[in-house]
Design an enzyme around this catalytic site. Structure first.
Site, PDB file in Angstrom:
ATOM      1  N   GLY A  37       0.826  -1.194   0.000  1.00 55.11           N
ATOM      2  CA  GLY A  37       0.000   0.000   0.000  1.00 55.11           C
ATOM      3  C   GLY A  37       0.864   1.249   0.000  1.00 55.11           C
ATOM      4  O   GLY A  37       1.977   1.257  -0.528  1.00 55.11           O
ATOM      5  N   SER A  38       0.369   2.283   0.653  1.00 58.39           N
ATOM      6  CA  SER A  38       1.054   3.574   0.572  1.00 58.39           C
ATOM      7  C   SER A  38       2.397   3.586   1.279  1.00 58.39           C
ATOM      8  O   SER A  38       3.178   4.522   1.103  1.00 58.39           O
ATOM      9  CB  SER A  38       0.173   4.657   1.170  1.00 58.39           C
ATOM     10  OG  SER A  38      -1.042   4.693   0.462  1.00 58.39           O
ATOM     11  N   THR A  39       2.700   2.575   2.102  1.00 58.47           N
ATOM     12  CA  THR A  39       4.017   2.561   2.734  1.00 58.47           C
ATOM     13  C   THR A  39       5.099   2.411   1.676  1.00 58.47           C
ATOM     14  O   THR A  39       6.272   2.635   1.939  1.00 58.47           O
ATOM     15  CB  THR A  39       4.149   1.402   3.738  1.00 58.47           C
ATOM     16  OG1 THR A  39       3.935   0.176   3.047  1.00 58.47           O
ATOM     17  CG2 THR A  39       3.145   1.523   4.855  1.00 58.47           C
ATOM     18  N   PHE A  40       4.660   2.034   0.462  1.00 54.14           N
ATOM     19  CA  PHE A  40       5.611   1.850  -0.631  1.00 54.14           C
ATOM     20  C   PHE A  40       6.026   3.187  -1.250  1.00 54.14           C
ATOM     21  O   PHE A  40       7.001   3.274  -1.978  1.00 54.14           O
ATOM     22  CB  PHE A  40       4.956   0.962  -1.689  1.00 54.14           C
ATOM     23  CG  PHE A  40       5.897   0.422  -2.718  1.00 54.14           C
ATOM     24  CD1 PHE A  40       6.707  -0.656  -2.439  1.00 54.14           C
ATOM     25  CD2 PHE A  40       5.972   0.999  -3.984  1.00 54.14           C
ATOM     26  CE1 PHE A  40       7.578  -1.160  -3.381  1.00 54.14           C
ATOM     27  CE2 PHE A  40       6.841   0.506  -4.927  1.00 54.14           C
ATOM     28  CZ  PHE A  40       7.642  -0.582  -4.623  1.00 54.14           C
ATOM     29  N   LYS A  41       5.255   4.241  -0.938  1.00 54.05           N
ATOM     30  CA  LYS A  41       5.463   5.507  -1.636  1.00 54.05           C
ATOM     31  C   LYS A  41       6.855   6.108  -1.388  1.00 54.05           C
ATOM     32  O   LYS A  41       7.408   6.787  -2.248  1.00 54.05           O
ATOM     33  CB  LYS A  41       4.372   6.496  -1.262  1.00 54.05           C
ATOM     34  CG  LYS A  41       3.044   6.141  -1.941  1.00 54.05           C
ATOM     35  CD  LYS A  41       1.898   7.006  -1.483  1.00 54.05           C
ATOM     36  CE  LYS A  41       0.620   6.568  -2.208  1.00 54.05           C
ATOM     37  NZ  LYS A  41      -0.593   7.100  -1.574  1.00 54.05           N
TER      38      LYS A  41
END
Lengths: 645, 370
Positions: free
Chosen positions: A328-332
């Site tokens: 999810g957004s932790t990948f950003k």
């Protein structure tokens, strides 16, 4: 050379070959005769001696099982111990009618016919001198009653054995694993058979550290050579070779933190990993729900096993290292780091988010329906804007995103003594072609860019990623404390300091700026400011119709369809010491569900105990107080919480 | 001659003895499997019957064909040995296997055929007057030593020695002057002396475990739970079998997991324990008859290649069973050599059956001159 001479030579040679073939035949015959003679000596002349030996053979070597190495936590508190276990074993050769003996024994202790049959079967499979365990974990009363009745129970031997016992079992089940009685299958897979494994129900590691470090933990059996008479009675001990106990193992995990984390995650299908950034030591590694490893030690019952296996929340799985989720957004942060490193975007450049991103005829949506407007990179992390990262990941491309992800520790497994480690997945064009047979689309890149689509990461990997971002060093996690070795400083990552500072600032704003996605769950203690990133990863596809009608809320979906909630963070912001990731399976939103959990755990570690209420914003104090008091009571820790708010 | 007519000329007694030995083997595998077709008997039967048919096919092919491909078999064998050195699978501390997906091949086993074919070819082509010329003695010696050295480095000392033994044997049969062998024998014993002197020094020539094996061979009681354990247990199993044995599937030593390799290298002990002296001597007699029939076939052929080939392959077979039996009785150190046609295992089975295919081909075409 004349033709004639050559011919005579030839015929001479033919004769020589003939002769030598015959001679070799005779030599072979005499070799066979020698063998035959020796067989005769063994099987006829000395046969009686060997027959005696074959009988005596059963008892002339006795194995003394080694005591298994103990497992301790970071501070030397015991986790896996050996406890005394009253049991009775049965040596078949000492009686003529094992069935009768068992029947008599069943008058003293509970031993139904089914178990008796199983014991008799086990006996047939093994040599008659090997002690077969008949009953274990007896009460002292039963044990004493058997001992008194021994004269009528030939072959039955009461003994005190050692058996594994796990303290703090539920919280450590996934890390330490468990031992269990050796099975025929285990025995077959062993290359060089250690004689102790012949002992039925000998306990060997089956899962986790117990399995991976079996070699160190097992130790070496001692041997006692005893003289026996014809009826198998031990006359005296001839000599004894001392065995060696297994090595003790010290984990990097700290029990109080571990228990607090377990308790905080209780009731959820979740996992958390907390790493010490300086050393890479894993201080806490929890997966819930858990199970009781003590049930496995003596062999688990079929019904218990089935219950564990069929539980949809998978208690047997170590979700922290074996569970792989879309990050999810932790990948950003990864996409941002790659773009900054490549110079594809400046720190002050802005991208406009209207709430969606158009790629040909496809529309990629931002989680915020109306859009975020114009954003800098730092703001895009703070607000977790999807459109910003669609645009950015398109510029960077999947190949370079993948390279950065690997640099930060995703898509690879670490050298940890755990079973079933997952590598996660960092997809590439080649991977998709090989695996799915279709070519890579730009849309796939966009999805990967916001941590959806094909990419998968374990909570362990997310914690490592955060630790690496926070330190700028190549942190690798470790679970075992090696004594007397000075920690070596990990190598720096090949990422420029400016990039790291920008990303850390973005993560700081997530919790500490008003519009940050986890602003509610900040720490207000000046010395323990937390920086982090939320993530909410979808496990289902949202159709166009649904989007038009309004996306269905998580609460209205069945559990299995709800989003995963993720949060990854480090603290203290100014001098990062710990990195933490929390993943709640189908928990809903990362900011609402995972972030408060992560804050509690992180504050616990920073304060070395139940955190003080001063670290929480004013409005939350009452709720937090009740929660922390509740946990403190359950795990028996004193909470230094001021009750008057 | 058509295929079926050729079949008439096969050495049928030999063929029947092979079948009989294998059937005996199935019986034993069924017993050590605890009275079960799995996991050993069934695959062994498949392997045997397929390769048994292969013997018929091979025997119908002219011996001159086999003679022509002999040098290639040597080159192929050597290439496989080198391949195993680089890509081989490691098992129990040694690189011996090549995983060819379909089968796991042990090239060092297959080389036992290659070396015989190559040397038979060599002496077939070599003019008689040059057989004992020093240079022409050196050539086959190199042909033997090079592959043996590669095998030794795997490390597999046992097979390396067997390859050397077979090679030297073919040279002996081929008529090389007796003096060479006398000289070789004396230097061999001198070498042994040096080997033992080297122990514990920095120029130690063998690995520690080799010495350890020799130690336990000389005195099994030094390591009763380690490698000496096998020998002690196997002697007890053998001896306790007595005259008539304990009865089929009744062997207490072998049925009770005392013997670690009971389905492969130590299967003879199970046989000895369950069938007693009659069983062991019976098997020994069958083996001897097979060897006798091979020697008979060798003498019946009219060309040098066939003669050397058969005697060499026969020697291979002989080394298998004699070393194995001597080993389980504690007369030789434990080296990994199976009991032919009885022990469970693919590589040795294929090697043995291919050897018999060649022997039968030579026998069927015994009157071919080339």
């Amino acid at each position: 050379m004349s033709k004639f001479r050559e011919n005579t030579l030839k015929s001479k040679m033919v004769n020589r070959i003939h002769r030598r073939i015959v001679v070799s035949g005779l030599l072979k015959a005499s070799a066979v005769a020698l063998l035959g003679w020796h067989i005769r000596k063994l099987q006829i002349e000395d046969s009686e001696d060997y027959k005696l030996l074959a009988d005596a053979n059963r008892v002339n070597l006795r194995l003394i099982p080694p005591s298994r190495g103990l497992i301790f936590d970071r501070l030397g508190r015991p986790i896996a111990l050996n406890e005394q276990n009253y049991r009775v074993v049965f040596i078949r050769e000492q009686t003529n009618s094992p069935r009768n003996v068992l029947a008599r024994l069943s008058n003293i202790i509970d031993l139904d016919l089914k178990i008796q049959d199983k014991i008799l079967q086990d006996m047939k499979k093994r040599s008659s001198f090997i002690p077969i365990t008949v009953a274990e974990n007896l009460t002292w009363d039963d044990f004493a009653r058997i001992s008194v009745n021994l004269p009528s129970l030939p072959g039955i031997i009461p003994e005190v054995g050692l058996t594994r016992h796990y303290k703090e079992y539920e919280t450590y089940a996934h890390v330490v694993g468990y031992v269990g009685p050796i099975s025929d299958k285990d025995l077959k897979s062993e290359k060089k058979v250690d004689p102790v494994l012949q002992i039925p129900k000998f306990q060997i590691g089956k899962v986790g550290i117990e399995k991976k470090l079996e070699k160190h933990l097992r130790g070496r059996a001692g041997v006692s050579k005893v003289e026996v008479n014809a009826s198998g009675r031990v006359m005296r001990e001839l000599n004894r070779t001392q065995g060696k106990s297994g090595e003790n193992i010290h984990l990097t995990i700290e029990t109080n933190l571990q228990k607090f984390t377990s308790e905080r995650l209780k009731g959820m299908s979740a996992s958390a990993v907390l790493i010490d950034i300086e050393s890479g030591d894993i201080l806490s590694l929890v997966s819930t729900p858990s199970y009781n490893p003590n049930n496995f030690v003596l062999g688990i019952s079929q019904s218990n096993w089935n219950a564990l296996l069929n539980d949809e929340r998978k208690p047997l799985l170590n979700k922290a290292t074996s569970g792989a989720y879309p990050p999810g957004s932790t990948f950003k942060m990864i996409v941002a780091a790659a773009a900054l490193e490549l110079g594809l975007i400046g720190l002050n450049d802005k991208i406009f988010c209207p709430g969606f991103y158009e790629l040909g005829s496809r529309k990629f949506h931002c989680w915020l329906k109306g859009g975020h407007g114009k954003l800098t990179l730092q703001e895009s992390i703070q607000k977790s804007c999807d459109v910003y990262f669609y645009e950015l990941s398109r510029k960077v491309g999947v190949k370079r995103i993948g390279a950065m992800a690997r640099l930060l520790g995703l898509g690879q497994s670490y050298d940890l003594p755990l079973t079933g480690l997952s590598k996660g997945l960092m997809p590439s064009k080649k991977w998709k072609k090989e695996r799915l047979g279709t070519s890579w689309l730009v849309g796939d890149t966009l999805n990967v860019g916001i941590g959806q689509g094909f990419s998968l990461a374990t909570p362990m990997q997310l914690a490592v990623m955060t630790a690496r971002l926070a330190s700028g060093r190549q942190i690798t996690p470790n679970l075992i404390r090696a004594p007397n070795t000075a920690p070596t400083e990990p190598k720096p990552l090949s990422i420029t300091e400016n990039t790291l500072i920008a990303i850390r600032k973005g993560m700081f704003d997530v919790l500490n700026e008003k519009d940050g996605t986890a602003f509610n769950f900040r720490s207000t203690d000046e010395n323990s400011l937390i920086a982090g990133k939320t993530g909410t990863s979808q496990v289902r596809k949202i159709t166009r119709e649904e989007r038009e009608k309004g996306v269905i809320k998580n609460e209205d979906l069945p559990w299995r369809m709800r989003d995963h909630a993720l949060f990854t963070c480090f603290a203290p912001y100014k001098k990062p010491k710990y990195a933490l990731s929390v993943v709640v399976e189908h928990g809903g939103s990362g900011s609402k569900v995972a972030a408060p959990i992560a804050r509690d755990i992180m504050l616990f570690q920073l304060h070395g105990g139940i955190p003080p209420l001063t670290a929480y914003p004013e409005t939350q104090k009452l709720e937090v107080r009740n929660r922390l008091l509740d946990i403190a009571k359950k795990i028996n820790l004193s909470a230094n919480i001021n009750l008057n708010i | 001659m058509s295929f079926f007519i050729k079949l008439i000329y096969i050495n049928w007694p030999l063929q029947i003895l092979i079948l009989a030995t294998a059937l005996f083997g199935f019986l034993m595998l069924y017993s050590v499997g605890g009275g079960s077709w799995d996991p050993w008997t069934k695959p062994q039967m498949y392997r045997f019957f397929i390769s048994f048919l292969l013997i018929f096919v091979m025997s119908a092919i002219s011996i001159s064909f086999w003679q022509k491909i002999s040098p290639f078999s040597y080159i192929l064998g050597l290439a496989l040995l080198i391949a195993v050195y680089f890509f081989g699978e490691t098992g129990m501390g040694a690189k011996r296997w090549l995983d060819l997906r379909v089968i796991k091949l042990q090239p060092s086993e297959a080389f036992k055929i290659s070396i015989v074919m190559a040397l038979a070819y060599y002496y077939h082509k070599l003019p008689v007057s040059k057989v004992s010329h020093p240079f022409y003695v050196l050539v086959p010696l190199l042909l033997i030593i090079i592959p043996a050295f590669i095998v030794f480095r795997q490390p597999d000392l046992g097979t390396a020695l067997v390859i050397i033994m077979i090679g030297i044997f073919v040279m002996f049969i081929a008529g090389v002057h007796f003096g060479y062998f006398l000289f070789g024998g004396i230097s061999f014993f001198a070498l042994l002396l040096v080997l033992f002197k080297s122990r514990g020094t920095e120029w130690q020539l063998l690995r520690d475990y080799h010495f350890k094996r020799i130690d336990t061979f000389l005195d099994p009681s030094t390591d009763p739970l380690g490698s000496g354990y096998h020998i002690t247990q196997s002697k007890i199993a053998l001896g306790s079998g007595g005259l008539f044995g304990k009865g089929y599937m009744q062997g207490s030593q072998s049925q009770l997991n005392f013997l670690p390799e009971k389905h492969t290298d130590f299967i003879f002990t199970t046989l000895a324990e369950e069938f007693g002296f009659f069983g062991t001597i019976g098997l020994l007699i069958i083996y001897s008859l097979i060897v006798f029939l091979c020697i008979y076939s060798a003498l019946a052929t009219t060309n040098k290649y066939s003669r050397l080939l058969i005697t060499g392959l026969c020697m291979t077979f002989f080394t298998y069973f004699s070393i194995n039996i001597a080993m389980v009785m504690g007369l030789l150190p434990v080296v990994g050599i199976p009991l032919p046609l009885v022990s469970y295992g693919g590589s040795s089975m294929i090697v043995i059956m291919l050897s018999f295919g060649l022997i039968q081909s030579a026998y069927v075409h015994k009157n071919n001159r080339f």
